[in-house]
Design an enzyme around this catalytic site. Structure first.
Site, PDB file in Angstrom:
ATOM      1  N   HIS A  76      55.817  39.270  39.546  1.00 55.00           N
ATOM      2  CA  HIS A  76      54.480  39.561  40.059  1.00 55.00           C
ATOM      3  C   HIS A  76      53.835  38.251  40.462  1.00 55.00           C
ATOM      4  O   HIS A  76      53.646  37.358  39.640  1.00 55.00           O
ATOM      5  CB  HIS A  76      53.631  40.260  38.995  1.00 55.00           C
ATOM      6  CG  HIS A  76      52.252  40.614  39.486  1.00 55.00           C
ATOM      7  ND1 HIS A  76      51.947  41.856  40.022  1.00 55.00           N
ATOM      8  CD2 HIS A  76      51.107  39.885  39.551  1.00 55.00           C
ATOM      9  CE1 HIS A  76      50.676  41.874  40.377  1.00 55.00           C
ATOM     10  NE2 HIS A  76      50.149  40.692  40.113  1.00 55.00           N
ATOM     11  N   CYS A  77      53.524  38.120  41.738  1.00 49.77           N
ATOM     12  CA  CYS A  77      52.968  36.875  42.265  1.00 49.77           C
ATOM     13  C   CYS A  77      51.449  36.967  42.331  1.00 49.77           C
ATOM     14  O   CYS A  77      50.901  37.838  43.018  1.00 49.77           O
ATOM     15  CB  CYS A  77      53.540  36.590  43.660  1.00 49.77           C
ATOM     16  SG  CYS A  77      52.919  35.047  44.381  1.00 49.77           S
ATOM     17  N   VAL A  78      50.766  36.078  41.612  1.00 51.29           N
ATOM     18  CA  VAL A  78      49.302  36.112  41.608  1.00 51.29           C
ATOM     19  C   VAL A  78      48.723  35.627  42.933  1.00 51.29           C
ATOM     20  O   VAL A  78      47.580  35.957  43.278  1.00 51.29           O
ATOM     21  CB  VAL A  78      48.753  35.240  40.452  1.00 51.29           C
ATOM     22  CG1 VAL A  78      49.160  35.814  39.115  1.00 51.29           C
ATOM     23  CG2 VAL A  78      49.224  33.790  40.576  1.00 51.29           C
TER      24      VAL A  78
END
Length: 410
Positions: free
Chosen positions: A263-265
């Site tokens: 999950h890429c912020v």
């Protein structure tokens, strides 16, 4: 609703002019603060929720709510950069503190398992503001040609286009609809506790598991007869489906994703089978555009020196405020580019060994992977088929829809 009206979180009609009215928690908090009394438990959370609900802007069909996490980058980044341009020591302190603050906020939100638009807002606003400073402070000096400005602009547009594609569906698995009672079919009668979209305490019996395995998860719940033996699938109690091989559940999105990487912020979304290529493309365009912009700016501010030398030794950088601001923005871009370059390097190595970030973490936890290249990559050996085959597999991601068994279609 008029442009200044809205329906608040309690379902009541409200107006922007009444943003400071009827806030008992805020009134009580101010009264206790003036009388040096402690706040009751949960008072700060309620005050923050009320402020976040009333932070809106007028719009045609009613006032639109503004996400609070969008605001700090828009306000603080220009202020910090302008203050850092006043003196070398101020720039050193601020540019050293910014990465620390961003990392602290990342770990804070990651520990609380919260989604935030702060990092996406920071990234997009940084791009826009750096481009604005480049056009306002660097280009007017006459050392940057028209073709170079066009090349930089095209790189920025291509990066934004790839980022827009990376923001789309990463490959979410469809959530099965709730069905009626079903008989057990060879599965043990266990209760599996899970949650879906914030609902806690959902208990599933073996019958529910049987329903998913019997093909009621829209094609992803049943073992496909066409898949080779040994392909691992596992049950997700939160999404209530059987995941195909390499799929994983994202705690922040609350969904299962095909070939979940992480999950890429920075894009506020997962990176999975459908958007992994666009994610790598966006990182690549960013690196090329950023390095090119830094080079053009240093050639303008520090004449006669190579970009690498000028980055660490530029005597006339603080001779005027315009040069100081440009030089400060160069260092800010260099810090961000270094961080993104590390992410891109890890991604390219993982692709070369056909391993995802999720699989690497699981391999480290279970002590089943090999550390290679000084620990930069974890080779699980499960899907590694050689450099060319691994890249061929990556370039073919999302080219064909996931296969379903004939029995599921019937």
């Amino acid at each position: 609703l008029c442009c200044c009206e809205y329906v608040d979180r309690r379902g009541e009609r409200n107006h922007l002019a009444a943003c400071c009215c009827d806030c008992e928690d805020l009134d009580e908090g101010c009264e206790r603060w003036l009388t040096c009394k402690s706040l009751p438990p949960g008072a700060l959370e309620r005050i923050a929720d009320t402020i976040a609900d009333r932070l809106r802007i007028p719009w045609f069909a009613g006032a639109v709510k503004i996400n609070v996490s969008l605001v700090p980058p828009l306000v603080l980044l220009p202020v910090f950069l302008h203050v850092a341009a006043l003196h070398f020591l101020l720039g050193l302190v601020i540019l050293t503190s910014l990465p620390v603050v961003v990392l602290w906020y990342y770990y804070l939100t990651h520990r609380r398992k919260e989604r935030t638009l702060f990092f996406l807002s920071l990234g997009l606003f940084s791009l826009g503001y750096m481009y604005y400073v480049f056009l306002q402070e660097v280009v007017p000096r006459g050392h940057v040609g028209y073709s170079q400005v066009v090349a930089l602009t095209c790189g920025l547009i291509l990066m934004l286009a790839a980022l827009s594609r990376a923001k789309k569906d990463p490959g979410y698995l469809p959530i099965p609809a709730s069905n009626g009672k079903s008989s057990h079919r060879g599965l043990p009668n266990k209760s599996v506790r899970g949650s879906s979209n914030g609902l806690h305490g959902v208990t599933m019996s073996g019958a529910a598991i049987g329903r998913a395995v019997n093909g009621e998860a829209k094609g992803y719940s049943r073992m496909s007869a066409e898949e080779p033996e040994g392909v691992k699938k596992d049950w997700c109690a939160k999404c209530q489906l059987v995941r195909p091989a390499r799929a994983g559940h994202c705690r922040l999105c609350g969904r299962c994703v095909r070939r979940l990487d992480h999950h890429c912020v920075w894009i506020n979304s997962c990176v999975g089978e459908q958007n992994h290529q666009a994610f790598i493309l966006a990182l690549s365009f960013f690196m090329l555009t950023s390095v090119y912009g830094i080079t053009l700016t240093l050639h303008t501010v520090c004449r006669g020196r190579t970009p690498f030398v000028a980055l660490f030794y530029c005597p006339g950088a603080y001779s005027d405020y315009s040069s100081a601001l440009s030089f400060t923005c160069v260092w800010y871009c260099a810090i961000v580019t270094a961080g993104m370059g590390y992410i891109l390097l890890i991604q390219l190595l993982n692709i070369s060994y056909n391993v995802t970030e999720r699989e690497a973490r699981l391999a480290l936890r279970d002590n089943t992977g090999r550390r290679l290249l000084g620990g930069l990559v974890i080779d699980t050996g499960q899907y590694n088929r050689g450099f060319l085959c691994n890249w061929g597999h990556f370039l073919s991601l999302g080219s064909s829809p996931p296969q379903r068994s004939a029995e599921d279609i019937v």
